[in-house]
Design a protein around this motif. Structure first.
Motif, PDB file in Angstrom:
ATOM      1  N   LEU A  64       0.816  -1.222   0.000  1.00  0.00           N
ATOM      2  CA  LEU A  64       0.000   0.000   0.000  1.00  0.00           C
ATOM      3  C   LEU A  64       0.851   1.274   0.000  1.00  0.00           C
ATOM      4  CD1 LEU A  64      -2.671  -1.221   2.576  1.00  0.00           C
ATOM      5  CD2 LEU A  64      -3.188  -0.477   0.227  1.00  0.00           C
ATOM      6  N   GLY A  65       2.167   1.107  -0.028  1.00  0.00           N
ATOM      7  CA  GLY A  65       3.044   2.288  -0.060  1.00  0.00           C
ATOM      8  C   GLY A  65       3.512   2.730   1.307  1.00  0.00           C
ATOM      9  N   GLY A  66       3.339   1.869   2.319  1.00  0.00           N
ATOM     10  CA  GLY A  66       3.801   2.180   3.676  1.00  0.00           C
ATOM     11  C   GLY A  66       5.178   1.586   3.943  1.00  0.00           C
ATOM     12  N   PRO A  67       5.506   1.344   5.228  1.00  0.00           N
ATOM     13  CA  PRO A  67       6.829   0.816   5.596  1.00  0.00           C
ATOM     14  C   PRO A  67       7.155  -0.484   4.854  1.00  0.00           C
ATOM     15  CG  PRO A  67       5.579   1.423   7.546  1.00  0.00           C
ATOM     16  CD  PRO A  67       4.646   1.565   6.386  1.00  0.00           C
ATOM     17  N   ARG A  68       8.418  -0.600   4.404  1.00  0.00           N
ATOM     18  CA  ARG A  68       8.808  -1.729   3.550  1.00  0.00           C
ATOM     19  C   ARG A  68       9.564  -2.811   4.324  1.00  0.00           C
ATOM     20  NH1 ARG A  68       7.917  -1.384  -1.514  1.00  0.00           N
ATOM     21  NH2 ARG A  68       9.665  -2.716  -2.102  1.00  0.00           N
ATOM     22  N   ASP A  69       9.336  -2.887   5.626  1.00  0.00           N
ATOM     23  CA  ASP A  69      10.057  -3.866   6.462  1.00  0.00           C
ATOM     24  C   ASP A  69       9.902  -5.300   5.937  1.00  0.00           C
ATOM     25  OD1 ASP A  69       9.286  -1.495   7.821  1.00  0.00           O
ATOM     26  OD2 ASP A  69       9.858  -2.398   9.734  1.00  0.00           O
ATOM     27  N   TRP A  70       8.706  -5.626   5.425  1.00  0.00           N
ATOM     28  CA  TRP A  70       8.477  -7.003   4.951  1.00  0.00           C
ATOM     29  C   TRP A  70       9.490  -7.362   3.864  1.00  0.00           C
ATOM     30  CZ3 TRP A  70       7.603 -10.044   0.721  1.00  0.00           C
ATOM     31  CH2 TRP A  70       7.082 -11.325   0.956  1.00  0.00           C
ATOM     32  N   PHE A  71       9.769  -6.419   2.947  1.00  0.00           N
ATOM     33  CA  PHE A  71      10.715  -6.706   1.851  1.00  0.00           C
ATOM     34  C   PHE A  71      12.146  -6.772   2.372  1.00  0.00           C
ATOM     35  CE2 PHE A  71       6.969  -5.575  -0.545  1.00  0.00           C
ATOM     36  CZ  PHE A  71       7.000  -6.523  -1.569  1.00  0.00           C
ATOM     37  N   ASP A  72      12.446  -6.014   3.423  1.00  0.00           N
ATOM     38  CA  ASP A  72      13.783  -6.113   4.042  1.00  0.00           C
ATOM     39  C   ASP A  72      13.956  -7.490   4.681  1.00  0.00           C
ATOM     40  OD1 ASP A  72      14.206  -3.498   3.304  1.00  0.00           O
ATOM     41  OD2 ASP A  72      13.621  -2.675   5.248  1.00  0.00           O
ATOM     42  N   ASP A  73      12.850  -7.994   5.268  1.00  0.00           N
ATOM     43  CA  ASP A  73      12.914  -9.300   5.949  1.00  0.00           C
ATOM     44  C   ASP A  73      12.821 -10.485   4.978  1.00  0.00           C
ATOM     45  OD1 ASP A  73      12.970  -7.869   8.278  1.00  0.00           O
ATOM     46  OD2 ASP A  73      10.850  -8.171   8.756  1.00  0.00           O
ATOM     47  N   HIS A  74      12.329 -10.233   3.762  1.00  0.00           N
ATOM     48  CA  HIS A  74      12.166 -11.295   2.745  1.00  0.00           C
ATOM     49  C   HIS A  74      12.866 -10.855   1.462  1.00  0.00           C
ATOM     50  CE1 HIS A  74       8.754 -11.838   5.498  1.00  0.00           C
ATOM     51  NE2 HIS A  74       8.728 -13.094   5.145  1.00  0.00           N
ATOM     52  N   PRO A  75      14.214 -10.704   1.515  1.00  0.00           N
ATOM     53  CA  PRO A  75      14.899 -10.147   0.345  1.00  0.00           C
ATOM     54  C   PRO A  75      14.710 -11.002  -0.907  1.00  0.00           C
ATOM     55  CG  PRO A  75      16.476 -10.948   1.987  1.00  0.00           C
ATOM     56  CD  PRO A  75      15.117 -11.054   2.599  1.00  0.00           C
ATOM     57  N   GLY A  76      14.351 -10.347  -1.999  1.00  0.00           N
ATOM     58  CA  GLY A  76      14.241 -11.033  -3.288  1.00  0.00           C
ATOM     59  C   GLY A  76      12.988 -11.877  -3.450  1.00  0.00           C
ATOM     60  N   VAL A  77      12.093 -11.871  -2.457  1.00  0.00           N
ATOM     61  CA  VAL A  77      10.899 -12.726  -2.579  1.00  0.00           C
ATOM     62  C   VAL A  77       9.861 -12.045  -3.473  1.00  0.00           C
ATOM     63  CG1 VAL A  77       8.929 -13.733  -1.347  1.00  0.00           C
ATOM     64  CG2 VAL A  77      11.218 -13.900  -0.369  1.00  0.00           C
ATOM     65  N   CYS A  78       9.382 -12.788  -4.469  1.00  0.00           N
ATOM     66  CA  CYS A  78       8.285 -12.326  -5.332  1.00  0.00           C
ATOM     67  C   CYS A  78       7.034 -13.073  -4.878  1.00  0.00           C
ATOM     68  CB  CYS A  78       8.602 -12.633  -6.794  1.00  0.00           C
ATOM     69  SG  CYS A  78       7.147 -12.596  -7.845  1.00  0.00           S
ATOM     70  N   MET A  79       5.990 -12.347  -4.540  1.00  0.00           N
ATOM     71  CA  MET A  79       4.782 -12.981  -3.994  1.00  0.00           C
ATOM     72  C   MET A  79       4.159 -13.956  -4.995  1.00  0.00           C
ATOM     73  SD  MET A  79       3.161 -13.276  -1.281  1.00  0.00           S
ATOM     74  CE  MET A  79       3.901 -12.010  -0.291  1.00  0.00           C
ATOM     75  N   MET A  80       4.206 -13.594  -6.285  1.00  0.00           N
ATOM     76  CA  MET A  80       3.628 -14.484  -7.301  1.00  0.00           C
ATOM     77  C   MET A  80       4.427 -15.794  -7.363  1.00  0.00           C
ATOM     78  SD  MET A  80       1.053 -12.788  -8.413  1.00  0.00           S
ATOM     79  CE  MET A  80       0.517 -13.728  -9.816  1.00  0.00           C
TER      80      MET A  80
END
Ligand code: HEM
Length: 136
Positions: A64-80
């Protein structure tokens, strides 16, 4: 708030931030856990939904354009791609979309924005189902 000011805000702010996102996610997993209509979707998940509540809320904050901590914790992960390994069917994707649409509708999110959010997430879920079907 003027239309111009509203445009500058991320959807994350417009929905009400992390607390509202977490409320949506909790309602989503409660529905999945409690209602028979989501039995097949529930069966795909681990018995303990606590980690999923944290992970989906974190992902949605960033989406949604908020804090990106999830991507820092899951580097390189593509949800699809992460879902391509799962046995997702049209039926379980529809259950996901229905529970999410209801969870958003039950939240404090402005109804017009909520409909757009549910539509965008449904598109993602249906894309996952289409990808699973083509891999099968
Ligand atoms: C198409 C319907 C979907 C189905 C059937 C589905 C199912 C699943 C399942 C079975 C898991 C693993 C759960 C576990 O280990 O207990 C999972 C993980 C996850 N799903 Fe979905 N999912 C769907 C759509 C989505 C969508 C549209 C999103 C994003 C908006 C999403 C976000 C996530 C996240 C963030 C995780 C956890 C990833 C992690 O922490 O490693 N899912 N999903």
């Amino acid at each position: 708030m003027t239309a111009a000011e509203q445009k500058q805000q991320a959807p994350y702010d417009l929905v009400g931030g992390a607390v509202v996102v977490r409320n949506i996610v909790d309602r989503f997993y409660d529905l999945m856990d409690q209602e028979d209509a989501y039995r097949e979707l529930r069966a795909l998940h681990a018995p303990e939904l606590g980690p999923m509540r944290v992970s989906l809320a974190g992902f949605l904050n960033a989406w949604l354009g908020g804090p990106r901590d999830w991507f820092d914790d899951h580097p390189g992960v593509c949800m699809m791609s992460a879902h391509a390994r799962l046995p997702i069917t049209g039926e379980t994707a529809d259950q996901w979309c229905d529970a999410m649409r209801r969870a958003i509708a039950d939240s404090t999110v402005d109804p017009a924005l909520g409909v757009k959010m549910a539509e965008a997430l449904s598109n993602m879920a249906q894309g996952m189902a289409a990808r699973a079907a083509s891999a099968a």
